[in-house]
Design a protein around this motif. Structure first.
Motif, PDB file in Angstrom:
ATOM      1  N   GLY A  10       0.848  -1.197   0.000  1.00  0.00           N
ATOM      2  CA  GLY A  10       0.000   0.000   0.000  1.00  0.00           C
ATOM      3  C   GLY A  10       0.877   1.238   0.000  1.00  0.00           C
ATOM      4  O   GLY A  10       2.103   1.151   0.037  1.00  0.00           O
ATOM      5  N   ARG A  11       0.231   2.400  -0.045  1.00  0.00           N
ATOM      6  CA  ARG A  11       1.026   3.644  -0.043  1.00  0.00           C
ATOM      7  C   ARG A  11       0.174   4.822   0.389  1.00  0.00           C
ATOM      8  O   ARG A  11      -1.057   4.808   0.314  1.00  0.00           O
ATOM      9  CB  ARG A  11       1.698   3.873  -1.374  1.00  0.00           C
ATOM     10  N   PHE A  12       0.886   5.878   0.817  1.00  0.00           N
ATOM     11  CA  PHE A  12       0.272   7.173   1.062  1.00  0.00           C
ATOM     12  C   PHE A  12       0.996   8.136   0.136  1.00  0.00           C
ATOM     13  O   PHE A  12       2.228   8.104   0.058  1.00  0.00           O
ATOM     14  CB  PHE A  12       0.448   7.565   2.524  1.00  0.00           C
ATOM     15  N   ALA A  13       0.239   8.947  -0.604  1.00  0.00           N
ATOM     16  CA  ALA A  13       0.854   9.747  -1.671  1.00  0.00           C
ATOM     17  C   ALA A  13       0.446  11.221  -1.545  1.00  0.00           C
ATOM     18  O   ALA A  13      -0.327  11.730  -2.351  1.00  0.00           O
ATOM     19  CB  ALA A  13       0.441   9.184  -3.036  1.00  0.00           C
ATOM     20  N   PRO A  14       0.967  11.908  -0.536  1.00  0.00           N
ATOM     21  CA  PRO A  14       0.534  13.300  -0.332  1.00  0.00           C
ATOM     22  C   PRO A  14       1.116  14.275  -1.354  1.00  0.00           C
ATOM     23  O   PRO A  14       2.192  14.054  -1.895  1.00  0.00           O
ATOM     24  CB  PRO A  14       1.082  13.627   1.064  1.00  0.00           C
ATOM     25  N   THR A  15       0.376  15.342  -1.595  1.00  0.00           N
ATOM     26  CA  THR A  15       0.820  16.438  -2.452  1.00  0.00           C
ATOM     27  C   THR A  15       1.287  17.570  -1.539  1.00  0.00           C
ATOM     28  O   THR A  15       0.517  17.994  -0.674  1.00  0.00           O
ATOM     29  CB  THR A  15      -0.373  16.926  -3.307  1.00  0.00           C
ATOM     30  N   PRO A  16       2.510  18.054  -1.721  1.00  0.00           N
ATOM     31  CA  PRO A  16       2.995  19.081  -0.785  1.00  0.00           C
ATOM     32  C   PRO A  16       2.510  20.487  -1.126  1.00  0.00           C
ATOM     33  O   PRO A  16       3.279  21.443  -1.080  1.00  0.00           O
ATOM     34  CB  PRO A  16       4.516  18.946  -0.887  1.00  0.00           C
ATOM     35  N   ILE A  46       5.907  11.322  -2.421  1.00  0.00           N
ATOM     36  CA  ILE A  46       5.570  12.758  -2.434  1.00  0.00           C
ATOM     37  C   ILE A  46       5.200  13.151  -3.869  1.00  0.00           C
ATOM     38  O   ILE A  46       6.021  13.050  -4.777  1.00  0.00           O
ATOM     39  CB  ILE A  46       6.771  13.610  -1.936  1.00  0.00           C
ATOM     40  N   GLU A  47       3.962  13.592  -4.051  1.00  0.00           N
ATOM     41  CA  GLU A  47       3.471  13.924  -5.391  1.00  0.00           C
ATOM     42  C   GLU A  47       3.641  15.427  -5.624  1.00  0.00           C
ATOM     43  O   GLU A  47       2.714  16.216  -5.465  1.00  0.00           O
ATOM     44  CB  GLU A  47       2.023  13.441  -5.526  1.00  0.00           C
ATOM     45  N   ASP A  48       4.870  15.777  -6.025  1.00  0.00           N
ATOM     46  CA  ASP A  48       5.274  17.191  -6.072  1.00  0.00           C
ATOM     47  C   ASP A  48       5.453  17.703  -7.500  1.00  0.00           C
ATOM     48  O   ASP A  48       6.318  18.531  -7.763  1.00  0.00           O
ATOM     49  CB  ASP A  48       6.576  17.375  -5.272  1.00  0.00           C
ATOM     50  N   VAL A 192      -5.624   2.867  -0.781  1.00  0.00           N
ATOM     51  CA  VAL A 192      -6.605   3.322   0.208  1.00  0.00           C
ATOM     52  C   VAL A 192      -6.436   4.834   0.269  1.00  0.00           C
ATOM     53  O   VAL A 192      -5.350   5.333   0.572  1.00  0.00           O
ATOM     54  CB  VAL A 192      -6.333   2.686   1.590  1.00  0.00           C
ATOM     55  N   ARG A 193      -7.482   5.579  -0.067  1.00  0.00           N
ATOM     56  CA  ARG A 193      -7.366   7.043  -0.139  1.00  0.00           C
ATOM     57  C   ARG A 193      -8.750   7.654   0.017  1.00  0.00           C
ATOM     58  O   ARG A 193      -9.747   6.953   0.129  1.00  0.00           O
ATOM     59  CB  ARG A 193      -6.724   7.435  -1.472  1.00  0.00           C
ATOM     60  N   GLY A 194      -8.787   8.996   0.004  1.00  0.00           N
ATOM     61  CA  GLY A 194     -10.047   9.695   0.222  1.00  0.00           C
ATOM     62  C   GLY A 194     -11.006   9.547  -0.945  1.00  0.00           C
ATOM     63  O   GLY A 194     -10.592   9.405  -2.104  1.00  0.00           O
TER      64      GLY A 194
HETATM   65  N1  GLU Z   1      -1.563  13.143  -4.262  1.00  0.00           N
HETATM   66  C1  GLU Z   1      -2.987  12.996  -4.164  1.00  0.00           C
HETATM   67  C2  GLU Z   1      -3.541  13.968  -3.139  1.00  0.00           C
HETATM   68  O1  GLU Z   1      -2.816  14.410  -2.258  1.00  0.00           O
HETATM   69  C3  GLU Z   1      -3.413  11.620  -3.723  1.00  0.00           C
HETATM   70  C4  GLU Z   1      -3.051  10.594  -4.710  1.00  0.00           C
HETATM   71  C5  GLU Z   1      -3.644   9.221  -4.470  1.00  0.00           C
HETATM   72  O2  GLU Z   1      -3.767   8.795  -3.314  1.00  0.00           O
HETATM   73  O3  GLU Z   1      -3.939   8.585  -5.456  1.00  0.00           O
HETATM   74  O4  GLU Z   1      -4.720  14.301  -3.229  1.00  0.00           O
END
Ligand code: GLU
Length: 298
Positions: A10-16, A46-48, A192-194
């Motif tokens: 899994g992963r968490f992929a925040p945008t800074p 980190i989705e930068d 798993v995300r919003g």
């Molecule tokens: N980087 C995206 C955000 O912060 C989330 C990407 C994802 O979970 O697919 O909204």
């Protein structure tokens, strides 16, 4: 849905574009608990890519805060800004096979079609130019998946988005492309995300198909609002989380995500709270809706 324990990443992929706030903490905790419950790996990326929106210091704050909350990731943190060549290679390939094309339409022209791209540039064969966007072609068919919480969700991309952008006119690689390329490259099996990203998922499934890769499993957790219409989002200026408040804030998150954590757990160190939550993780008991109001009691 039963998930074989050994086959989970899994992963968490925040945008800074902002600091870590309570809304994004919920997404981080949910993906962390799901991964650890399945004895899986949990990565942070980190989705930068959207550089004009990046806030200096936000990545460091996000990572520091995750650590303070006991959300320790596996391996190295990946930064999308260091992977531009990979995304461009995919785009070049699609341009050469005719699966993508250049487009010089303005935002205004597209808004005039309710945001659904009418395919104006599809057959124009525009040459490469630095201020052209690149779009992928979609086909008119239902594209759906079974979300582990939200159930069946499908869209016909031809009528919901039309051919969509993978590289913007300002040269920035689109989120839809980068997220798929990286999730594939990192072997992510479970996202798993919003639930704000539910509408993006069919476009991402389309890219998995173009790349001939199996799609991951998805679980979209409801977004939390304090009042009707007010999302706890960094864009709306929610307060950055303080690492010093970690125990109390984590307990607040667990009250939303897990069935009734014992009150005394609120004073326990974060590691102990997470251990309890991993054992009690039952995401199918979350409400299968896109948004919920945070209860003020308890
Ligand atoms: N980087 C995206 C955000 O912060 C989330 C990407 C994802 O979970 O697919 O909204």
């Amino acid at each position: 849905m039963a998930i074989p324990p050994s086959a989970y990443t899994g992963r968490f992929a925040p945008t800074p574009s902002g600091y870590l706030h309570f809304g994004s903490l919920l997404a981080a905790v949910a993906s962390y608990l799901d991964a650890r419950h399945h004895q899986g790996h949990w990565l942070v990326r980190i989705e930068d890519l959207d550089t004009p929106r990046n806030i200096p210091g936000a990545s460091e704050h996000i990572l520091r805060t995750l650590e303070a909350y006991g959300l320790h990731w596996d391996g190295e943190v990946v930064r999308q800004s260091e992977r531009l060549v990979l995304y461009q290679d995919v785009i070049d390939h699609w341009l050469s096979t005719g699966q993508a094309y250049h487009c010089d339409c303005s935002r205004r022209e597209i808004i005039a079609h309710d945001g659904v791209y009418p395919g104006t540039c599809r057959e124009r064969q525009l040459p490469a130019a630095s201020d052209h966007a690149v779009r992928v072609k979609v086909s008119p068919q239902e594209l759906g998946f079974d979300d582990r919480l939200q159930g069946r969700f499908s869209q016909n991309l031809a009528s919901s988005s039309g051919d969509f952008i993978v590289r913007r006119r300002d040269g920035i690689i689109a989120y839809q492309l980068a997220v798929v390329v990286d999730d594939i490259a990192q072997g992510v099996t479970d996202i798993v995300r919003g639930a704000d990203l539910l509408d993006s998922t069919p476009r991402q499934l389309w890219l998995y198909r173009l790349l001939q890769q199996p799609a991951p499993r998805y679980l979209h957790v409801p977004l939390i609002m304090r009042h009707e219409g007010e999302k706890l989002s960094k864009r709306l200026g929610s307060t950055p989380l303080e690492p010093e408040q970690a125990s109390a804030t984590l307990h607040r998150a667990l009250r939303i995500l897990t069935p009734q954590p014992p009150a005394e757990l609120g004073a326990a160190p974060v590691a102990e709270q997470l251990q309890w939550a991993i054992a009690h993780w039952q995401p199918q008991r979350l409400p299968a809706v896109r948004q919920i109001l945070e209860s003020t009691q308890g």
